[in-house]
Motif scaffolding. Structure first.
Motif, PDB file in Angstrom:
ATOM      1  N   SER A 191      -6.516   5.895 -15.406  1.00 41.00           N
ATOM      2  CA  SER A 191      -6.813   6.332 -14.046  1.00 41.00           C
ATOM      3  C   SER A 191      -7.041   7.829 -13.949  1.00 41.00           C
ATOM      4  N   MET A 192      -6.472   8.580 -14.880  1.00 34.76           N
ATOM      5  CA  MET A 192      -6.777  10.014 -14.904  1.00 34.76           C
ATOM      6  C   MET A 192      -8.243  10.234 -15.257  1.00 34.76           C
ATOM      7  N   LYS A 215       0.820  -1.219   0.000  1.00 30.78           N
ATOM      8  CA  LYS A 215       0.000   0.000   0.000  1.00 30.78           C
ATOM      9  C   LYS A 215       0.850   1.263   0.000  1.00 30.78           C
ATOM     10  N   SER A 260       0.857  10.282  -0.423  1.00 32.55           N
ATOM     11  CA  SER A 260       0.064   9.396   0.406  1.00 32.55           C
ATOM     12  C   SER A 260       0.181   9.837   1.870  1.00 32.55           C
ATOM     13  N   GLY A 261      -0.799   9.470   2.669  1.00 32.67           N
ATOM     14  CA  GLY A 261      -0.814   9.867   4.080  1.00 32.67           C
ATOM     15  C   GLY A 261       0.420   9.443   4.847  1.00 32.67           C
ATOM     16  N   VAL A 309       2.576   3.017  -5.049  1.00 30.10           N
ATOM     17  CA  VAL A 309       1.407   2.690  -5.887  1.00 30.10           C
ATOM     18  C   VAL A 309       0.887   3.910  -6.630  1.00 30.10           C
ATOM     19  N   MET A 310       1.220   5.087  -6.133  1.00 30.27           N
ATOM     20  CA  MET A 310       0.652   6.276  -6.753  1.00 30.27           C
ATOM     21  C   MET A 310       1.468   6.784  -7.935  1.00 30.27           C
ATOM     22  N   LEU A 359      -4.050  16.262  -5.505  1.00 25.15           N
ATOM     23  CA  LEU A 359      -3.983  14.923  -6.085  1.00 25.15           C
ATOM     24  C   LEU A 359      -3.323  14.990  -7.467  1.00 25.15           C
ATOM     25  N   GLU A 413       2.708   7.222 -11.469  1.00 20.42           N
ATOM     26  CA  GLU A 413       1.847   6.992 -12.625  1.00 20.42           C
ATOM     27  C   GLU A 413       2.618   6.821 -13.926  1.00 20.42           C
ATOM     28  N   LEU A 447       1.935   0.980  -9.371  1.00 17.84           N
ATOM     29  CA  LEU A 447       1.214  -0.188  -8.878  1.00 17.84           C
ATOM     30  C   LEU A 447       1.832  -1.464  -9.433  1.00 17.84           C
ATOM     31  N   GLU A 448       2.136  -1.440 -10.720  1.00 17.12           N
ATOM     32  CA  GLU A 448       2.740  -2.610 -11.357  1.00 17.12           C
ATOM     33  C   GLU A 448       4.072  -2.940 -10.693  1.00 17.12           C
ATOM     34  N   ARG A 506      -0.493   3.568 -14.451  1.00 20.53           N
ATOM     35  CA  ARG A 506      -0.433   2.968 -13.119  1.00 20.53           C
ATOM     36  C   ARG A 506       0.859   2.165 -12.970  1.00 20.53           C
TER      37      ARG A 506
END
Lengths: 246, 619, 258
Positions: B368-369, B57, B222-223, B61-62, B262, B64, B151-152, B148
């Motif tokens: 994803s955009m 997580k 991300s947080g 993952v973000m 974002l 792009e 993520l991959e 993405r």
């Protein structure tokens, strides 16, 4: 700006209960924003799992008005107006605290799936050639963000708790991504039939409807895998064909 | 059940801990952490990975756009030398040249390796890994999977790692590194679920904790990106460099407010998206920096051809480096030519004038955009332009490391990925962070294993552990004190101030103000209190985290004040030009014996002759 | 949080399964009734799809003449009973219908995220439902049926002159009904998940076989709307029977377009 009441599941020593919180909603807010606001204003210890707040990490899964959803991708403007919003943890997993559940079973199941095993490289420099049309199918599965909402909604896990017999939709998608990978030469059909219990799926497609990545879990992953299992174990003609084509 | 306040407090304040022993401890489970853990496990040492969240997580993952590697699959003129030169130019030559060299040379192998582990990159017509254009890269260089790629990458590493001999501790937070003399010998943390203390003994520790975007209000991060690792290393005595260089990505969402910041991938511009102000003008043509004049087009039509793969066309100015594009956008907004919600327009829908199936093409290339705008803003990017504005994206600075081994200035402590510094200099090129993770994650894992094999396990004295435990539990004791602060409030105020005072455009007076305010924040963080108990308690977690956020904020502000020039990600309104003096130094930050943050200017490393020649040849 | 029908959903989740229940039930009732009639299933060039192919029977469409002498007296006879099990089996074992009737007839689950009436669950993992894996064999038959029904639609374009017996080309409303029926059934059958698998889906590298790839893409395209094809073809076949039946009974008159 409007005030909205949220009924949020809070665990306590005797189990848990819904507690009502009221907070201000402004334009464009998603449910996770509201939860964070409540956390900052009223309940510092309200447990919620989140990371990216952009629908990419799959951490903030919960049930909003009974629907398994990502809190960060559920807009407040889509909630029925003037009614309280209920938020509770995923039902298919044990609750750790408040909205946080123990999803470790998914990691165990994944580990039990045979790993990627590529054929020997196509080119002398150790690389492979793959056609885009062959990987389109696999790329759909690899969009999965592992939010486990499909696992949550799947009645085999949710209602019947058959976590040890049925791998669940997420891992069917994972299996499909491996099985249909143009380079992979491992055979997982035996495991699919037995250890991962693909027969438990009765294709009611709830997993597909909750997938935030819009993966066609049932049609493109589970059913094609069921067909591959049928090829191998349930189709006498195929069996004959295999014997003679050897 | 009666459960009185004192009983609860007693329960909470139980300071017992479980102990674990490993050869290599990796803190952080993003791309760099996982790649390091895999490499260390291959070397045969016992490895553990600490994940702050669940496995897979992490902020990776973000990512792009893609991973930059000179595979030369799309344009055979590409080579490590070009990639090296691009990286150095992008970093305004403040980069650690050796890291840039290793990075450019090794990235292609790291990418091919991912394919052997199951990654499925988009393909060229002849079946190789497809590469796309990106800002600052001379040739199409970014291997990608739609938008993405991160993520991959993380999924591939995760799925590979779970079959290695690696112990994974999910949802664990490290609050301090443990030392024996000068050496790092482990880490102290707790599990989020129950809040139990864990002491990890390790011969080598790798920091792979990523960035610090969350100390700003508007951030694409991300947080988890609170700068924890940079702060942990700093408090353990490690030197930080280049902390003034924060990358503001030019295109973040600006509306609605809840998703402000974002990320909108640079891939949108790579696929032909253009920036316009409210007058409809492509303002990027108005200001093309000297360093890039030779390779930037001044013709809209030529720019379009470049994005469509015409090898003879020059790139459109939208694909200039991120620092520059972000500043141009800020200028347009400041001068009143912005969009209604305080951004500018990024338009990909216009390509329907150029290609027939534009809508399908956009959805396929930027799924994803499309999804993100549709779901979160109610905007269909195939029909309307997006509103965008700069967002805090990345920190080029971080823990100083040795280029070859990734060892920090503290023995036994290694760092890789965003929390380490050097590769990117004053500004990072898009796509270079994913390759950074892979190249230096691997190196960190490899060398940490070597180091661990050659060293004996250290020991930690109980006093050190007790001190940490007392500090970690202190927010509970402050719950009913009159000075008690709401940790979320402190965090939010800090973010607000950093955004305002140490943002994209900086000036001495504001930096001074920021430094004063940060001192006050440190005070307030010391009063952060929490209720509830130790089980999964976000209030408590945040109260502890504040220390790290304040530390990193201070380092950024101090370094920003020190560098009296504008370069790369660092722009000073009071020193808008580049300075010859500062071209030769890196700003270094370290903790002195008294616990104060000390800022120093250190001369940058002298580049090897042959590499300088390569740079000169390609100018 | 458990017990039949328990859920936190506050939408009217039971509407969909109820509609499916009503839709399927009305089809089953009608089809059973129509199949047992044994008459009024053909008129002119038209043959009801419930009765096609007519292996034994009294209409001119029959292959082997009237009801055979060896047919047991105790059993009622209808030409439909000889063949209807095949398309029936196709639909019964169809992936779409399975999911649909498990929900609406068996409440397993009643709807997504809604509690079920029973605790035990075997799924399709053991007898009897493991037999659903036979689906592809019904598919083979269904493919043959699509050709029969297409042939019926073709035959429905040739009208015999009542005086000379000469066949002339023509189109009546019945022709359109039977053509539409064959088309819908084709769309349903060739979008079947098993068909999609057998035609190419079993392969990981379809780029190597361009023809198969095309067929697979066509099947996938139909498959995306498999549910719609399933319902439209279901009502299509019911309507085709009803149309032929009412014409044959003289209640409706077939309108000859040209």
């Amino acid at each position: 700006m409007a005030k909205v009441v949220f009924n949020i599941w809070r665990t306590n020593p005797s189990g848990g209960e819904f507690r009502a919180y009221e907070t201000d909603i402004t334009e464009g807010m998603v449910v996770l924003d509201a939860v964070h606001q409540i956390q900052a204003e009223h309940a510092n210890d309200l447990a919620v799992r989140w990371n990216c707040k952009a629908g990419k990490c799959g951490s903030c899964s919960a049930e909003i008005n009974g629907h398994p959803k990502l809190m960060c991708m559920t807009r407040m403007s889509d909630m029925p107006e003037g009614k309280p919003v209920s938020i509770q943890p995923m039902k298919a997993f044990p609750v750790i605290k408040d909205l946080v559940t123990d999803v470790s079973v998914n990691y165990r199941v994944k580990k039990s799936i045979k790993k990627f095993k590529p054929r020997s490289p196509d080119a002398p420099d150790g690389t492979w050639r793959m056609a885009q049309v062959d990987i389109d199918r696999v790329q759909e599965f690899r969009k999965c963000i592992e939010c486990f909402l499909c696992q949550d909604v799947c009645h085999v896990l949710r209602e019947h708790a058959l976590h040890d017999k049925f791998a669940g939709p997420r891992h069917m998608v994972y299996n499909a991504a491996l099985e249909m990978h143009p380079l992979d030469i491992e055979d997982r059909t035996g495991d699919l039939k037995n250890a991962h219990g693909i027969g438990f799926c009765n294709i009611t497609k709830c997993c597909t409807t909750v997938c935030p990545e819009n993966i066609h879990i049932t049609d493109n992953a589970i059913i094609p895998l069921k067909e591959r299992v049928a090829d191998k174990f349930y189709d006498p003609l195929m069996k004959l064909f295999r014997i003679f084509s050897k | 059940m009666f459960y009185g306040y004192l009983d609860r407090l007693e329960d909470i304040l139980m300071a017992s801990y479980e102990t674990y022993h490993h050869d290599v401890l990796v803190i952080g489970s993003g791309g760099a952490g996982l790649r390091a853990a895999i490499e260390a496990s291959v070397a045969g040492v016992s490895v553990a990975v600490i994940c702050r969240s669940l496995l897979g997580k992490a902020h990776t993952v973000m990512a792009e756009g893609g991973v930059a590697a000179a595979l030369a699959n799309v344009d055979d003129r590409d080579s490590w030398k070009v990639h090296f030169t691009d990286t150095m130019r992008g970093g305004q030559y403040l980069n650690n040249w050796r890291m840039a060299e290793l990075h450019a040379k090794e990235a292609p192998d790291r990418v091919r390796e991912l394919e052997a582990w199951g990654a499925v990159f988009d393909r060229t017509d002849d079946g190789k890994i497809l590469q796309r254009n990106f800002g600052g890269h001379k040739y199409p260089r970014l291997a990608h999977v739609g938008d993405r790629t991160g993520l991959e990458l993380i999924r591939t590493l995760q799925d590979y790692a779970i079959h290695q001999k690696i112990d994974v501790y999910q949802e664990h937070t490290i609050v301090s590194l443990l030392k024996e003399g000068e050496k790092v010998v482990g880490a102290f943390g707790y599990d989020r679920e129950k809040g139990l203390f864990k002491v990890f003994h390790a011969k080598a520790v790798i920091m792979a904790t990523g960035g610090m975007g969350k100390i700003y209000k508007i951030s694409s991060n991300s947080g988890d990106c609170t700068g924890g690792g940079i702060s942990l290393a700093y408090h353990a005595g490690a030197e930080l460099i280049d902390m003034e260089f924060v990358q503001f990505h030019p295109t973040g969402m600006v509306w609605p407010p809840s998703v402000r910041g974002l990320l909108i991938t640079e891939g949108v511009r790579g696929e032909g998206g253009v920036l316009r102000n409210k007058q409809g003008r492509r303002f990027m043509f108005d200001d093309i920096p000297e360093l890039y004049k030779g390779q930037t087009s001044t013709d809209e039509e030529e720019g379009w051809r470049y994005t469509q793969g015409d090898k003879n066309a020059k790139r459109p100015p939208e694909l200039l480096t991120r620092d520059h594009v972000a500043r141009c956008i800020t200028r347009e907004i400041k001068e009143g030519r912005g969009s209604p919600h305080g951004g500018v327009y990024l338009d990909i829908a216009w390509i329907k004038e150029k290609i027939s199936n534009a809508s399908e093409h956009i959805k396929r290339k930027l799924p994803s955009m499309y999804h993100q705008f549709k779901e979160l803003a109610g905007v269909d990017i195939t029909k309307e332009p997006m509103e965008v504005g700069p967002t805090t994206h990345y920190i080029m600075g971080g823990v100083r490391v040795d280029a070859d081994t990734q060892m920090t200035t503290v023995p036994g402590l290694f760092a890789a990925g965003e929390c380490a510094a050097g590769l990117h200099g004053a500004n990072r090129l898009g796509g270079n962070s994913l390759s950074d993770l892979l190249v230096f994650g691997k190196r960190a894992g490899e060398h940490a294993a070597v180091y661990a094999k050659g060293t004996k396990a250290g020991s930690v004295d109980d006093k050190q552990l007790e001190e940490i435990a007392t500090w970690v539990l202190s927010p509970f004791e402050r719950e009913s004190t009159p000075t008690a602060e709401n940790p979320f409030q402190v965090q939010s105020d800090l973010q607000e101030e950093m955004q305002k005072l140490v943002g994209i455009v900086r000036v001495e007076s504001e930096l001074n103000e920021a430094i004063e305010k940060i001192k006050a924040f440190r005070e307030r963080a010391g009063h952060a209190a929490c209720g509830g108990n130790r089980g999964f308690n976000p209030g408590w977690h945040t109260a502890i985290e504040l220390k790290h956020m304040v530390t990193v904020a201070e380092a950024i502000a101090l370094a920003a004040r020190e560098r009296k020039e504008s370069r790369g990600g660092h722009f000073r309104e009071d020193y808008p030009g580049k300075s010859e003096v500062f071209a030769k130094i890196n700003v270094s930050i370290q903790k002195d014996a008294a616990g104060n943050m000390v800022v120093k200017q250190v001369p940058k490393l002298k580049i090897r002759e042959d590499l300088q020649q390569i740079i000169d040849e390609m100018k | 949080m458990s017990g039949f029908g328990n859920t936190s959903r506050n939408d009217i989740w039971w509407v969909r399964p109820l509609l499916v229940f009503l839709g399927l039930s009305s089809f089953i009732v009608y089809a059973t009734w129509a199949a047992l009639q044994g008459e009024h299933y053909a008129i002119g060039p038209y043959l009801s799809p419930f009765y096609s192919p007519e292996i034994f029977g009294s209409s001119p469409h029959s292959w082997f003449g009237p009801k055979p002498s060896w047919w047991p007296m105790v059993l009622p006879f209808s030409p439909a009973m000889l063949i209807l099990w095949a398309p029936g089996g196709m639909r019964f074992t169809c992936y779409y219908y399975r999911g649909a009737y498990y929900k609406s007839f068996w409440a397993d689950p009643p709807a997504c995220a809604v509690s079920e009436p029973r605790k035990t669950y075997l799924g399709e993992n053991s007898f009897p439902l493991i037999m659903q894996n036979i689906h592809r064999y019904f598919l083979y038959l269904a493919v043959i049926f699509v050709f029969f029904l297409a042939h019926d639609a073709w035959k429905a374009m040739w009208f015999a002159d009542p005086l000379t017996g000469e066949q002339t080309f023509g189109v009546g409303v019945g022709t359109l009904v039977l053509t539409l029926n064959a088309t819908l059934l084709g769309g349903y059958t060739f979008g079947c998940h098993s068909f999609r698998h057998l035609i190419g889906g079993f392969k990981d590298r379809l780029s190597k076989s361009p023809v198969q790839r095309k067929l697979y893409n066509c099947a996938s395209c139909l498959n995306r709307r498999h549910m719609n094809w399933a319902w439209f073809s279901l009502f299509g076949v019911m309507f085709a029977d009803l149309y032929v039946r009412l014409c044959s009974m003289g209640i409706w008159t077939d309108w000859r377009i040209f």
